[in-house]
Design a protein around this motif. Structure first.
Motif, short mmCIF file in Angstrom:
data_model
loop_
_atom_site.label_atom_id
_atom_site.label_comp_id
_atom_site.label_asym_id
_atom_site.label_seq_id
_atom_site.Cartn_x
_atom_site.Cartn_y
_atom_site.Cartn_z
N TYR A 82 0.85 -1.20 0.00
CA TYR A 82 0.00 0.00 0.00
C TYR A 82 0.89 1.25 0.00
O TYR A 82 1.55 1.55 0.99
CB TYR A 82 -0.93 0.02 1.23
CG TYR A 82 -1.98 1.10 1.12
CD1 TYR A 82 -3.23 0.83 0.55
CD2 TYR A 82 -1.73 2.41 1.54
CE1 TYR A 82 -4.20 1.83 0.41
CE2 TYR A 82 -2.69 3.40 1.41
CZ TYR A 82 -3.92 3.10 0.85
OH TYR A 82 -4.88 4.09 0.71
N CYS A 83 0.90 1.94 -1.15
CA CYS A 83 1.74 3.13 -1.34
C CYS A 83 0.93 4.41 -1.46
O CYS A 83 1.52 5.50 -1.53
CB CYS A 83 2.55 3.02 -2.63
SG CYS A 83 3.64 1.63 -2.71
N ALA A 84 -0.39 4.31 -1.60
CA ALA A 84 -1.18 5.54 -1.85
C ALA A 84 -0.98 6.53 -0.72
O ALA A 84 -0.99 6.15 0.46
CB ALA A 84 -2.64 5.18 -2.01
N GLY A 85 -0.79 7.78 -1.08
CA GLY A 85 -0.61 8.80 -0.04
C GLY A 85 -0.72 10.19 -0.62
O GLY A 85 -0.46 10.40 -1.81
N VAL A 86 -1.13 11.11 0.22
CA VAL A 86 -1.14 12.54 -0.16
C VAL A 86 -0.55 13.35 0.98
O VAL A 86 -0.69 12.98 2.16
CB VAL A 86 -2.56 13.05 -0.51
CG1 VAL A 86 -3.06 12.46 -1.82
CG2 VAL A 86 -3.56 12.78 0.62
N MET A 87 0.13 14.43 0.61
CA MET A 87 0.71 15.32 1.62
C MET A 87 0.61 16.78 1.11
O MET A 87 1.60 17.35 0.67
CB MET A 87 2.17 14.94 1.89
CG MET A 87 2.80 15.73 3.03
SD MET A 87 4.56 15.32 3.29
CE MET A 87 5.34 16.03 1.84
N PRO A 88 -0.60 17.35 1.12
CA PRO A 88 -0.73 18.73 0.66
C PRO A 88 0.06 19.66 1.56
O PRO A 88 0.25 19.36 2.75
CB PRO A 88 -2.24 19.00 0.77
CG PRO A 88 -2.75 18.00 1.74
CD PRO A 88 -1.85 16.80 1.65
N SER A 89 0.51 20.80 1.01
CA SER A 89 1.25 21.73 1.87
C SER A 89 0.27 22.39 2.85
O SER A 89 -0.86 22.70 2.49
CB SER A 89 1.97 22.79 1.03
OG SER A 89 1.03 23.59 0.41
N VAL A 90 0.73 22.52 4.08
CA VAL A 90 -0.11 23.12 5.14
C VAL A 90 0.67 24.26 5.75
O VAL A 90 1.77 24.06 6.29
CB VAL A 90 -0.46 22.06 6.21
CG1 VAL A 90 -1.25 22.69 7.34
CG2 VAL A 90 -1.23 20.89 5.60
N ASP A 91 0.14 25.47 5.64
CA ASP A 91 0.84 26.65 6.18
C ASP A 91 0.74 26.69 7.71
O ASP A 91 -0.19 26.15 8.30
CB ASP A 91 0.23 27.94 5.63
CG ASP A 91 0.51 28.08 4.14
OD1 ASP A 91 1.52 27.50 3.67
OD2 ASP A 91 -0.30 28.74 3.45
N GLU A 92 1.73 27.38 8.31
CA GLU A 92 1.66 27.64 9.76
C GLU A 92 0.33 28.37 10.05
O GLU A 92 -0.05 29.28 9.32
CB GLU A 92 2.85 28.55 10.13
CG GLU A 92 2.91 28.97 11.58
CD GLU A 92 3.60 27.93 12.47
OE1 GLU A 92 4.23 27.00 11.95
OE2 GLU A 92 3.50 28.09 13.69
N GLY A 93 -0.38 27.90 11.01
CA GLY A 93 -1.65 28.55 11.36
C GLY A 93 -2.82 28.11 10.51
O GLY A 93 -3.95 28.57 10.71
N GLU A 94 -2.57 27.21 9.54
CA GLU A 94 -3.68 26.74 8.68
C GLU A 94 -4.33 25.50 9.31
O GLU A 94 -3.64 24.52 9.62
CB GLU A 94 -3.15 26.38 7.28
CG GLU A 94 -4.24 25.88 6.34
CD GLU A 94 -3.71 25.48 4.96
OE1 GLU A 94 -2.47 25.45 4.76
OE2 GLU A 94 -4.55 25.20 4.09
N TYR A 95 -5.64 25.55 9.48
CA TYR A 95 -6.40 24.39 9.96
C TYR A 95 -7.48 24.13 8.92
O TYR A 95 -8.52 24.78 8.94
CB TYR A 95 -6.99 24.65 11.36
CG TYR A 95 -5.89 24.84 12.38
CD1 TYR A 95 -5.30 23.74 12.98
CD2 TYR A 95 -5.41 26.11 12.68
CE1 TYR A 95 -4.25 23.89 13.88
CE2 TYR A 95 -4.37 26.28 13.58
CZ TYR A 95 -3.80 25.16 14.17
OH TYR A 95 -2.76 25.31 15.06
N ASN A 96 -7.19 23.21 8.00
CA ASN A 96 -8.02 23.03 6.82
C ASN A 96 -8.57 21.60 6.85
O ASN A 96 -7.86 20.64 6.56
CB ASN A 96 -7.14 23.27 5.58
CG ASN A 96 -7.90 23.14 4.29
OD1 ASN A 96 -8.76 22.29 4.15
ND2 ASN A 96 -7.56 23.99 3.34
N PHE A 97 -9.85 21.48 7.21
CA PHE A 97 -10.41 20.14 7.40
C PHE A 97 -10.42 19.33 6.10
O PHE A 97 -10.24 18.11 6.14
CB PHE A 97 -11.81 20.21 8.00
CG PHE A 97 -12.39 18.84 8.24
CD1 PHE A 97 -11.82 17.97 9.16
CD2 PHE A 97 -13.48 18.38 7.50
CE1 PHE A 97 -12.32 16.69 9.37
CE2 PHE A 97 -13.99 17.10 7.70
CZ PHE A 97 -13.41 16.25 8.64
#
Ligand SMILES: NC(=O)c1ccc[n+]([C@@H]2O[C@H](COP(=O)([O-])OP(=O)(O)OC[C@H]3O[C@@H](n4cnc5c(N)ncnc54)[C@H](OP(=O)(O)O)[C@@H]3O)[C@@H](O)[C@H]2O)c1
Length: 241
Positions: A82-97
């Protein structure tokens, strides 16, 4: 030597290289991911050894029938990776559900869905190898990526539990923790001890073949993470990772 393999998240990066390497060794591989054109290219490059199916791992209801279909097309299942994966960039202070949910669903819930299916099948056959790609990132809660690290910590804990459950039925469960790897996921990043996807795939397949419970890729991350894991929380929280 694996004769039949299923690679989930096979269209790019580490998964793509794993498919190509398994196919070159004569293994019949089922490759799944969402992007049809990349899977088609993989089939073309692999001289008849690869069958490809498009699938979104968050379509949990479709997984059981697709799993059965692929095992039947392959004529068995020696290993699932199982290799599927995502890692979107997340800014400091960003809380994005939306981003956080996508990481948990693809990196962890999708893994549980596919690897539970494989575990039930392999337990009934009393044979098989289950491989999950976790990450060094799951070893500590990092301020730069709270939910990515949580998804990988969850993956590592799930795989350890699965290993402890399945070993008495002759099924190996292998946790792979890569450090930084040059793939589309890390495009534009230059990170310490970074390796190419082909080297990472070699490391994953060596661990899979040996049935080793848990391993870092490359191995240099074992001493590094042993030290990092021992850093007290009140000090670790002052770092910027
Ligand atoms: N690169 C690194 O530094 C690094 C380090 C440690 C661990 N890892 C882990 O290694 C694994 C592979 O990552 P990579 O670096 O090779 O990244 P990548 O090149 O971006 O590959 C990710 C794979 O996941 C698939 N995927 C993503 N969302 C999906 C979905 N909803 N349904 C089905 N497949 C999906 C992608 O296919 P489609 O987009 O075609 O669906 C692609 O084949 C990931 O679990 C990652 O977290 C990577």
């Amino acid at each position: 030597m694996f004769r039949t393999a299923l690679v989930v998240g096979a269209s790019s990066g580490i998964g793509e290289q794993i498919v190509l390497k398994l196919a070159a060794r004569g293994c019949k591989v089922a490759a799944i991911a969402r992007r049809q054109e990349l899977l088609d290219a993989l089939v073309e490059k692999s001289s008849g050894q690869v069958i490809a199916h498009t699938h979104d791992v968050t379509d949990y209801d479709a997984a059981p029938a697709l799993f059965d279909e692929l095992v039947s097309e392959l004529g068995g299942l020696d290993v699932i990776i199982y290799c599927a994966g995502v890692m979107p960039s997340v800014d400091e202070g960003e809380y994005n559900f939306a981003k956080d949910r996508a990481m948990l669903e693809v990196n962890l819930v999708g893994a549980v869905c596919w690897l539970d299916l494989a575990a039930a099948h392999m337990e009934s056959k009393r044979a098989g190898t289950i491989v999950g790609i976790s990450s060094v990132a799951g070893d500590r809660g990092r301020r730069g990526a709270p939910v990515y690290t949580a998804s990988k910590a969850g993956m590592s804990a799930y795989l350890e539990a699965l290993r402890n459950r399945c070993h008495r039925y002759g099924v190996q469960v292998v946790t792979v923790k890569p450090g930084p790897v040059r793939t589309p996921m890390t495009e534009g990043m230059e990170l310490p001890f970074m390796i190419d996807a082909t080297e990472a795939a070699d490391g994953v397949l060596a661990l899979a073949q040996s049935g080793t419970g848990e391993g870092y890729v490359p191995k240099i991350w074992w001493p590094i993470m042993s030290i990092i894991k021992a850093v007290p929380s009140f000090i670790f929280r002052k770092t910027n990772v």
